[in-house]
Motif scaffolding. Sequence first.
Motif, PDB file in Angstrom:
ATOM      1  N   LYS A 174       0.826  -1.206   0.000  1.00  0.00           N
ATOM      2  CA  LYS A 174       0.000   0.000   0.000  1.00  0.00           C
ATOM      3  C   LYS A 174       0.861   1.258   0.000  1.00  0.00           C
ATOM      4  O   LYS A 174       0.551   2.247  -0.668  1.00  0.00           O
ATOM      5  CB  LYS A 174      -0.942   0.013   1.206  1.00  0.00           C
ATOM      6  CG  LYS A 174      -1.864   1.233   1.249  1.00  0.00           C
ATOM      7  CD  LYS A 174      -2.759   1.200   2.466  1.00  0.00           C
ATOM      8  CE  LYS A 174      -3.708   2.388   2.489  1.00  0.00           C
ATOM      9  NZ  LYS A 174      -3.012   3.691   2.460  1.00  0.00           N
ATOM     10  N   GLU A 175       1.958   1.228   0.749  1.00  0.00           N
ATOM     11  CA  GLU A 175       2.847   2.393   0.795  1.00  0.00           C
ATOM     12  C   GLU A 175       3.386   2.736  -0.590  1.00  0.00           C
ATOM     13  O   GLU A 175       3.434   3.898  -1.000  1.00  0.00           O
ATOM     14  CB  GLU A 175       4.008   2.109   1.749  1.00  0.00           C
ATOM     15  CG  GLU A 175       3.588   2.040   3.217  1.00  0.00           C
ATOM     16  CD  GLU A 175       4.749   1.667   4.120  1.00  0.00           C
ATOM     17  OE1 GLU A 175       5.906   1.614   3.607  1.00  0.00           O
ATOM     18  OE2 GLU A 175       4.518   1.395   5.321  1.00  0.00           O
ATOM     19  N   ASP A 191       0.538   3.998  -2.897  1.00  0.00           N
ATOM     20  CA  ASP A 191       0.178   5.385  -2.583  1.00  0.00           C
ATOM     21  C   ASP A 191       1.163   6.372  -3.203  1.00  0.00           C
ATOM     22  O   ASP A 191       0.768   7.436  -3.697  1.00  0.00           O
ATOM     23  CB  ASP A 191       0.142   5.587  -1.068  1.00  0.00           C
ATOM     24  CG  ASP A 191      -1.079   4.946  -0.419  1.00  0.00           C
ATOM     25  OD1 ASP A 191      -2.029   4.612  -1.171  1.00  0.00           O
ATOM     26  OD2 ASP A 191      -1.080   4.775   0.809  1.00  0.00           O
ATOM     27  N   GLU A 192       2.463   6.026  -3.176  1.00  0.00           N
ATOM     28  CA  GLU A 192       3.470   6.901  -3.777  1.00  0.00           C
ATOM     29  C   GLU A 192       3.267   7.005  -5.291  1.00  0.00           C
ATOM     30  O   GLU A 192       3.377   8.081  -5.882  1.00  0.00           O
ATOM     31  CB  GLU A 192       4.881   6.380  -3.476  1.00  0.00           C
ATOM     32  CG  GLU A 192       5.276   6.434  -2.017  1.00  0.00           C
ATOM     33  CD  GLU A 192       5.393   7.867  -1.496  1.00  0.00           C
ATOM     34  OE1 GLU A 192       5.478   8.808  -2.307  1.00  0.00           O
ATOM     35  OE2 GLU A 192       5.397   8.046  -0.261  1.00  0.00           O
ATOM     36  N   SER A 217       0.169   9.063  -6.160  1.00  0.00           N
ATOM     37  CA  SER A 217       0.315  10.504  -5.909  1.00  0.00           C
ATOM     38  C   SER A 217       0.727  11.269  -7.158  1.00  0.00           C
ATOM     39  O   SER A 217       0.576  12.485  -7.230  1.00  0.00           O
ATOM     40  CB  SER A 217       1.339  10.738  -4.796  1.00  0.00           C
ATOM     41  OG  SER A 217       2.648  10.428  -5.240  1.00  0.00           O
TER      42      SER A 217
END
Length: 402
Positions: free
Chosen positions: A340-341, A344-345, A348
Amino acid sequence: MNPTYDEIVKIRQSYGNMIRKTPLLYTDTFSKMSGSKVYLKAEFQQRTGSFKLRGAYAKIKALTKEEKKNGVIAASAGNHAQGVAFASKLEKIPCTIVMPVTASPAKVAATRGYGAKVILEGINYDESWAKAQEISKKTGAKIIHAFDDSKIIEANGAIGLEILEDLPDVDEIYVPIGGGGLAAGVLLAVKAKNPKVKVIGVESKAFPAMKNSIKVGRLQAVKGERTIADGISVKMPGKLTFKIINELIDDIVLVDDTQIVKTMFLLMERAKMVVEPAGAVTLAYLLNAKPAPGKKVVPILGGGNVDMYLLGQIVAKGLTAMSRLVKIFILLKDKPGALKEVVDEIASLSVNIVEVVHDRLSSNIDAGTAGVTLSLEMEGKEHAQKLVSHLKSRNIQFKILT
């Protein structure tokens, strides 16, 4: 008998409704990309999907009853095959086509659909041609050559006349070259009407037979390499076509498969046109080399018979070549939230993730980690570079696969 301008005019007048006058389409998109004023000669919109019908129909229509008695035979990678098959059906005579075993299944099916008997023999046109000659001697079937024939050349010359009618002040015409039948016909027509118009031939880098032959002043065979442009993969030009092209051509240039793929993709996406590899080589050269800034140019798009499986590859490879599809591999700690990290990046930057492959079990994946391959939809090269910089700034370890 050598082909002549007068015969080009006569053949065109004899076409009737069987042969279409294909459109000449101005394209603002490709004009901006190339720096030229680009008018596409849409021969892929011809009946059977290729200019090849012109020559096949003219040749078969001109045969005597005696010559038609045992039917006709031809060797072809696909487009000439369909033209001969369709013309034979119109004239109600038997037709046999010898095609390379590497021929597009779609072209083989279409040829059979027109009523021809198809024999798969050889890995390229030249080997199929040898088989066709062998069968002709046994059966008496009349050979319909794909390019080295006066009637074929003269019928193709009508394309040159159509271009000059629709765009009298054309500066340059770009024509695909395999065996040379199309180029020879266009040259005879155009140079007779307006010698100032430049005619440039375009060959695949994998089969530069005509360019090599002209360079040394005599027919030269090439070994040939793998290429998607099967329609122009000819090892040696014809004697008649070489004589005409050697005398009249302004230049012969080369393109590679990467340039062809990108151009086919652009034709589909930007112009809504499906053009086969051999038909797209002319525009591929214009977009890559940008050779005629400000001039009115006509790339002849010779055919549109594309295997659907190849078309799928073209879309994928075209997206990749333009940095519109990027595939990356990331090695993550196998813990909740790690993926997920990263997602998300990526999100963005307004990057769309189109595919995720999550792998814990492969031998190259260490215990306690997980390998993730992401296929990402990008806006283009600049967007892709921005993503790479962003991932590096976040200390995310990744590898670009495409």
